[in-house]
Design a protein around this motif. Structure first.
Motif, PDB file in Angstrom:
ATOM      1  N   GLY A   1      22.043 -18.936  -8.137  1.00 35.81           N
ATOM      2  CA  GLY A   1      20.985 -19.071  -9.127  1.00 35.81           C
ATOM      3  C   GLY A   1      19.747 -18.328  -8.661  1.00 35.81           C
ATOM      4  N   PHE A   2      19.202 -17.479  -9.529  1.00 38.07           N
ATOM      5  CA  PHE A   2      18.068 -16.654  -9.132  1.00 38.07           C
ATOM      6  C   PHE A   2      17.117 -16.507 -10.306  1.00 38.07           C
ATOM      7  CE2 PHE A   2      15.812 -12.632  -8.733  1.00 38.07           C
ATOM      8  CZ  PHE A   2      15.357 -12.685  -7.431  1.00 38.07           C
ATOM      9  N   GLY A   3      15.818 -16.699 -10.032  1.00 39.53           N
ATOM     10  CA  GLY A   3      14.806 -16.523 -11.070  1.00 39.53           C
ATOM     11  C   GLY A   3      13.605 -15.780 -10.524  1.00 39.53           C
ATOM     12  N   VAL A   4      12.985 -14.948 -11.370  1.00 41.97           N
ATOM     13  CA  VAL A   4      11.808 -14.190 -10.956  1.00 41.97           C
ATOM     14  C   VAL A   4      10.881 -14.020 -12.142  1.00 41.97           C
ATOM     15  CG1 VAL A   4      12.959 -11.980 -11.426  1.00 41.97           C
ATOM     16  CG2 VAL A   4      10.985 -12.046  -9.898  1.00 41.97           C
ATOM     17  N   GLY A   5       9.591 -14.081 -11.868  1.00 42.37           N
ATOM     18  CA  GLY A   5       8.574 -13.786 -12.866  1.00 42.37           C
ATOM     19  C   GLY A   5       7.469 -12.979 -12.209  1.00 42.37           C
ATOM     20  N   ALA A   6       7.000 -11.925 -12.892  1.00 40.55           N
ATOM     21  CA  ALA A   6       5.978 -11.055 -12.302  1.00 40.55           C
ATOM     22  C   ALA A   6       5.063 -10.523 -13.393  1.00 40.55           C
ATOM     23  CB  ALA A   6       6.624  -9.899 -11.540  1.00 40.55           C
ATOM     24  N   VAL A   7       3.787 -10.456 -13.087  1.00 40.18           N
ATOM     25  CA  VAL A   7       2.783  -9.909 -14.004  1.00 40.18           C
ATOM     26  C   VAL A   7       2.028  -8.808 -13.264  1.00 40.18           C
ATOM     27  CG1 VAL A   7       0.727 -10.375 -15.375  1.00 40.18           C
ATOM     28  CG2 VAL A   7       2.533 -12.101 -15.215  1.00 40.18           C
ATOM     29  N   ALA A   8       1.936  -7.636 -13.886  1.00 42.40           N
ATOM     30  CA  ALA A   8       1.213  -6.502 -13.299  1.00 42.40           C
ATOM     31  C   ALA A   8       0.107  -6.082 -14.262  1.00 42.40           C
ATOM     32  CB  ALA A   8       2.165  -5.340 -13.045  1.00 42.40           C
ATOM     33  N   LEU A   9      -1.135  -6.162 -13.808  1.00 40.57           N
ATOM     34  CA  LEU A   9      -2.294  -5.767 -14.606  1.00 40.57           C
ATOM     35  C   LEU A   9      -2.885  -4.499 -14.002  1.00 40.57           C
ATOM     36  CD1 LEU A   9      -4.006  -9.273 -14.808  1.00 40.57           C
ATOM     37  CD2 LEU A   9      -2.364  -8.304 -16.417  1.00 40.57           C
ATOM     38  N   ASP A  10      -3.422  -3.639 -14.860  1.00 36.92           N
ATOM     39  CA  ASP A  10      -4.061  -2.451 -14.306  1.00 36.92           C
ATOM     40  C   ASP A  10      -5.181  -1.975 -15.217  1.00 36.92           C
ATOM     41  OD1 ASP A  10      -3.203   0.352 -15.762  1.00 36.92           O
ATOM     42  OD2 ASP A  10      -1.644  -1.166 -16.012  1.00 36.92           O
ATOM     43  N   TYR A  11      -6.110  -1.270 -14.611  1.00 36.10           N
ATOM     44  CA  TYR A  11      -7.230  -0.639 -15.335  1.00 36.10           C
ATOM     45  C   TYR A  11      -7.371   0.790 -14.835  1.00 36.10           C
ATOM     46  CZ  TYR A  11     -11.917   0.704 -16.712  1.00 36.10           C
ATOM     47  OH  TYR A  11     -12.990   1.386 -17.244  1.00 36.10           O
ATOM     48  N   ARG A  12      -7.550   1.714 -15.748  1.00 36.38           N
ATOM     49  CA  ARG A  12      -7.753   3.109 -15.372  1.00 36.38           C
ATOM     50  C   ARG A  12      -8.955   3.666 -16.121  1.00 36.38           C
ATOM     51  NH1 ARG A  12      -2.199   5.242 -18.376  1.00 36.38           N
ATOM     52  NH2 ARG A  12      -3.118   5.482 -20.458  1.00 36.38           N
ATOM     53  N   GLY A  13     -10.010   3.889 -15.401  1.00 42.28           N
ATOM     54  CA  GLY A  13     -11.229   4.416 -15.989  1.00 42.28           C
ATOM     55  C   GLY A  13     -11.472   5.849 -15.566  1.00 42.28           C
ATOM     56  N   GLU A  14     -12.686   6.299 -15.848  1.00 38.00           N
ATOM     57  CA  GLU A  14     -13.007   7.689 -15.545  1.00 38.00           C
ATOM     58  C   GLU A  14     -12.958   7.961 -14.046  1.00 38.00           C
ATOM     59  OE1 GLU A  14     -16.578  10.921 -16.382  1.00 38.00           O
ATOM     60  OE2 GLU A  14     -16.854   8.796 -16.849  1.00 38.00           O
ATOM     61  N   ARG A  15     -13.511   7.047 -13.254  1.00 38.67           N
ATOM     62  CA  ARG A  15     -13.491   7.225 -11.804  1.00 38.67           C
ATOM     63  C   ARG A  15     -12.912   6.022 -11.063  1.00 38.67           C
ATOM     64  NH1 ARG A  15     -15.673  11.708 -10.065  1.00 38.67           N
ATOM     65  NH2 ARG A  15     -17.303  12.810 -11.212  1.00 38.67           N
ATOM     66  N   PHE A  16     -12.769   4.915 -11.746  1.00 37.16           N
ATOM     67  CA  PHE A  16     -12.318   3.695 -11.091  1.00 37.16           C
ATOM     68  C   PHE A  16     -10.955   3.287 -11.637  1.00 37.16           C
ATOM     69  CE2 PHE A  16     -12.083  -0.997 -10.957  1.00 37.16           C
ATOM     70  CZ  PHE A  16     -12.171  -1.181  -9.581  1.00 37.16           C
ATOM     71  N   ARG A  17     -10.058   2.917 -10.740  1.00 37.55           N
ATOM     72  CA  ARG A  17      -8.729   2.429 -11.107  1.00 37.55           C
ATOM     73  C   ARG A  17      -8.401   1.196 -10.267  1.00 37.55           C
ATOM     74  NH1 ARG A  17      -9.011   7.632 -10.639  1.00 37.55           N
ATOM     75  NH2 ARG A  17      -8.459   7.558  -8.412  1.00 37.55           N
ATOM     76  N   ALA A  18      -7.682   0.256 -10.860  1.00 32.60           N
ATOM     77  CA  ALA A  18      -7.370  -0.974 -10.139  1.00 32.60           C
ATOM     78  C   ALA A  18      -6.079  -1.576 -10.659  1.00 32.60           C
ATOM     79  CB  ALA A  18      -8.517  -1.987 -10.262  1.00 32.60           C
ATOM     80  N   THR A  19      -5.389  -2.306  -9.794  1.00 33.62           N
ATOM     81  CA  THR A  19      -4.173  -3.031 -10.176  1.00 33.62           C
ATOM     82  C   THR A  19      -4.208  -4.418  -9.554  1.00 33.62           C
ATOM     83  OG1 THR A  19      -2.911  -2.250  -8.254  1.00 33.62           O
ATOM     84  CG2 THR A  19      -2.829  -0.896 -10.252  1.00 33.62           C
ATOM     85  N   VAL A  20      -3.582  -5.363 -10.234  1.00 35.88           N
ATOM     86  CA  VAL A  20      -3.398  -6.710  -9.705  1.00 35.88           C
ATOM     87  C   VAL A  20      -1.964  -7.125 -10.012  1.00 35.88           C
ATOM     88  CG1 VAL A  20      -4.134  -9.110  -9.781  1.00 35.88           C
ATOM     89  CG2 VAL A  20      -5.818  -7.284 -10.080  1.00 35.88           C
ATOM     90  N   ASP A  21      -1.254  -7.634  -9.012  1.00 36.04           N
ATOM     91  CA  ASP A  21       0.134  -8.063  -9.175  1.00 36.04           C
ATOM     92  C   ASP A  21       0.291  -9.503  -8.736  1.00 36.04           C
ATOM     93  OD1 ASP A  21       1.907  -5.491  -9.760  1.00 36.04           O
ATOM     94  OD2 ASP A  21       0.411  -4.900  -8.286  1.00 36.04           O
ATOM     95  N   PHE A  22       0.988 -10.280  -9.568  1.00 39.69           N
ATOM     96  CA  PHE A  22       1.357 -11.652  -9.231  1.00 39.69           C
ATOM     97  C   PHE A  22       2.862 -11.783  -9.393  1.00 39.69           C
ATOM     98  CE2 PHE A  22      -2.872 -11.822 -11.165  1.00 39.69           C
ATOM     99  CZ  PHE A  22      -3.599 -12.480 -10.196  1.00 39.69           C
TER     100      PHE A  22
END
Length: 736
Positions: free
Chosen positions: A256-277
């Motif tokens: 039995g195997f279960g997984v859940g993942a959320v990936a958020l990201d922002y891409r601007g003119e000079r700034f970029r960011a990601t968040v992963d849970f």
């Protein structure tokens, strides 16, 4: 639906200037170093908003956040991989042997684990059974542990045993030591580095539902959802989830195997960011385990791989959760400041025993035990990556510092007397229980890995000559505790500087010749208590690699060759003085041939062959000097192929697939008296792509080990690993 786009021609991407009424976010395309892709031309006169076409977001060459570049022809591998602190580099401009396996390949092969993906790589073998709940690898003949797998360039994030594939866009493998590029990993792998690139929201919406079946009754469902929002689609979210449960091909085993993942990201003119849970959980009953073998007799012939020698009441449960964030800011068009931080927590419970084979007739003993392990890890990095010019020389420079803080706990309690049984006719005893036993794992070790690194890639003659120089200072601080009293039992502290130099020469546009010298680093550890120098602390162990190779890009087919030598010191005890020292040595030499791409319209190939020569060059008392290294075969061959049937193309696309994996004999013991035979595994499959009500539907079927061969897969690390039983896979995937 997301349209698959593959890079076919090695076209350079020049600088592009876009004239517009005002500076807009995500409108700053510029060349990515080492990226070969189709030229993008933007209009010089701004058109009305209603007439303007969206310009794809291009991450600058000094950044790493964003969608990976288009896959190579055939869609199975990437044109670019992450090369640690050096950032994203085109594989043909990289002075190392790297491969990035794509999400398309993962889906088309119905891969559930990283082990399933590495079945395509001739330089990699697994040293964990397929249905054990664990991933473990041998790269260039040296072990690489699942806890040493990187996530988006960071160690300490992934599950310590079997990271989930569902949230992953690409599985990247760099062969050989990588201390400069990634820093020291938690266990200090030196055979290679596996880096997982998480999925990000694409410009086109994704809503994909997949249902699958694995024999003998393991059924699951997976969802993949992605959207971008806001002006210029600056904000993105990608959600992946899956759950599967049921019987495996092995007797009375359920997974039995279960997984859940959320990936958020922002891409601007000079700034970029990601968040992963992410969160994953596994409940495996009667898990397959590796075997140990006593000396003095031939290794027994492999039993049927569907027979389960473990007890029906044994189990393995794991629980893992993680969070990671990464950000980068372009100080200007040439310099990018970046940083990342992550944390993960894992808890594992093993209840069962490891088999020890005691005779050539297959007799074995197993001591059931309850083993509880915890791991709490924090990790981070900060760096500055930039480009500048000094006369005719172009520079790509990076300065980085990393840190890893890990607390580990473990506790093992034997449950009842050992069990005596047989590989071919197992004996199953009355269930034993772990009820009443503590499931806490007291602190057993604390580890702090810290490093500071600098590297510069200098290029001249229109990037036909690229020289990379760099070095990394690394500090290792390990504290070991008595799990009963909590007292410190030892504290080895080490530091070392690991340099590297690499060169790429391009005598013609599509040919790259390269070479590198790079080192790996592992903890030196302490002498055992039984030695004449008990608990003596040793300096960090430095592994050295020399590699030369060539890569040729035909546009639709890539071919690479690499020759290497890796020398790794190891600990030995002098048989006369009983003094422990790090004076042992193993030397692995090899020659690797790889190919990937589309050899003809509708025909794709992926794989190659690795010739290895592993030798024990320095052993205790010289007893085994010159003997073949344990678990290092002479030949490893993997070849996967696909062929699109032309006569099915009116109503859909039908594709036939096949794969052959060959491994030559391997020795189990240092004296080369115990050996497993060579083996050949054959896989076949098919898929059909069509549409239902305008929605893309993909049906897939595959059989692994179609001939039902019973075999021992590897002897790496001194363990005997069972092979993969005949396994049937079916799946259906629909995009909404």
């Amino acid at each position: 639906m997301v349209e698959e786009v593959y890079a076919r021609e090695p076209v350079s991407l020049p600088a592009v200037t876009i004239d517009s009424p005002k500076r807009q976010a995500v409108r700053r395309p510029q060349p990515q170093q080492g990226t070969r892709s189709t030229r993008v031309v933007a209009p010089r006169v701004a058109a009305p908003a209603s007439q303007r076409e969206a310009i794809p977001y291009l991450t600058p060459s000094t950044g790493t956040i964003g969608q990976p570049p288009a896959p190579y022809a055939g869609g199975q591998v990437g044109t670019t991989t992450r090369v640690g602190m050096l950032g994203n580099r085109n594989v043909f401009d990289t002075p190392f042997n790297t491969t990035g396996y794509t999400d398309k390949l993962i889906r088309d092969q119905q891969a559930n684990t990283i082990t399933d993906v590495t079945d395509n790589d001739p330089s990699v073998r697994t040293n964990s059974p397929r249905f054990s709940g664990l991933d473990g690898f041998l790269i260039r003949g040296f072990p690489v542990f699942a806890s040493d797998i990187a996530f988006d360039g960071l160690y300490g994030i992934t599950d310590t045993r079997r990271p989930a594939l569902e949230p992953i866009e690409r599985v990247e493998i760099l062969k050989g030591p990588s201390a400069l590029l990634y820093g020291i990993s938690p266990f200090g792998n030196i055979g290679g580095t596996i880096n997982l690139i998480p999925k990000r929201a694409t410009d086109d919406p994704i809503t994909r539902l997949t249902t699958g079946f694995v024999s003998n009754g393991n059924v699951g469902t997976a969802i993949d959802f992605g959207r971008r929002f806001g002006a210029d689609k600056a904000w993105g979210v990608r959600v992946n989830g899956a759950y599967r449960d049921g019987r495996t091909p092995i007797d009375f085993q359920t997974d039995g195997f279960g997984v859940g993942a959320v990936a958020l990201d922002y891409r601007g003119e000079r700034f970029r960011a990601t968040v992963d849970f992410g969160y994953q959980q596994q409940d495996l009953n009667a898990p397959t385990r590796v075997r140990q073998v006593n000396l003095g007799f031939p290794i027994p012939v492999s039993p049927s791989l569907t027979i389960n020698q473990q007890q029906p009441w044994e189990y393995y449960n794991s629980d893992h959760r993680y969070a990671a964030a990464r950000a980068e800011y372009d100080l200007n068009d040439f310099w990018t400041l970046y940083g990342a931080y992550g944390r993960s927590r894992s808890k594992e419970v093993f209840f069962g025993g490891t088999l020890r084979i005691t005779s050539a007739l297959g007799q074995f003993t197993s001591q059931p035990a309850l083993t509880v392990q915890d791991a709490d890890r924090e990790t981070g990095e900060i760096g500055l990556r930039g480009r500048f010019t000094t006369g005719p020389v172009k520079h790509s420079t990076v300065l980085a510092t990393t840190g890893l803080w890990q607390d580990s706990g473990t506790a093992t309690t034997n449950v009842g007397p050992p069990i005596t049984s047989n590989l071919y006719n197992p004996v199953y005893v009355a269930p034993r229980s772990a009820a009443g036993l503590s499931h806490n794992a007291p602190l057993s070790a604390q580890r702090i890995n810290q490093s500071v690194a600098i590297a510069d890639t200098m290029s001249i003659l229109d990037d036909r000559v690229l020289l990379t120089l760099g070095g990394r200072w690394q500090g290792i601080d390990v504290t070991n505790f008595n799990t009963t009293t909590g007292a410190v039992t030892s504290r080895p502290q080490n530091e070392a500087i690991t340099p590297a130099v690499a060169l790429v020469l391009k005598p013609i546009s599509n040919l790259s010749l390269y070479g590198n010298y790079i080192e790996g680093l592992t903890s030196g550890g302490t002498a055992p208590a039984t030695a004449a120098n008990p608990l003596q602390v040793f300096p960090a162990i430095v592994t050295k690699q020399i590699e030369v190779g060539a890569k040729y890009d035909f546009g639709i087919l890539g071919v690479t060759v690499a020759a290497f030598e890796i020398t790794q010191p190891n600990g030995i005890t002098d048989p006369t003085t009983n003094i422990f020292s790090v004076d042992g040595e193993q030397r692995n030499r090899g020659l690797e041939f790889n190919t990937f791409g589309e050899v003809a319209p509708g025909m794709r190939l992926l794989g190659g062959v690795a010739f290895l020569d592993g030798v024990q060059t320095k052993t205790s008392g010289g007893r085994f000097d010159g003997k073949t290294a344990v678990g290092v075969p002479d030949i490893q061959f993997n070849l996967y192929g696909e062929y699109d049937l032309p006569f099915w193309r009116t109503s859909g696309m039908a594709t036939l697939t096949a794969r052959v994996i060959y491994t030559s004999p391997q020795y189990y013991d240092q004296g080369n008296t115990q050996q497993i035979p060579d083996w050949v595994r054959t896989d076949i499959g098919a898929r059909y792509v069509t549409k239902i009500d305008g929605r893309p539907l993909t049906l897939r079927a595959a059989v692994e080990n179609v001939f039902g061969l019973d075999y021992w897969a590897t002897t790496g690390r001194g363990f005997l690993t069972p092979g993969t039983p005949r396994t049937y896979r079916l799946s259906a995937s629909i995009d909404f």
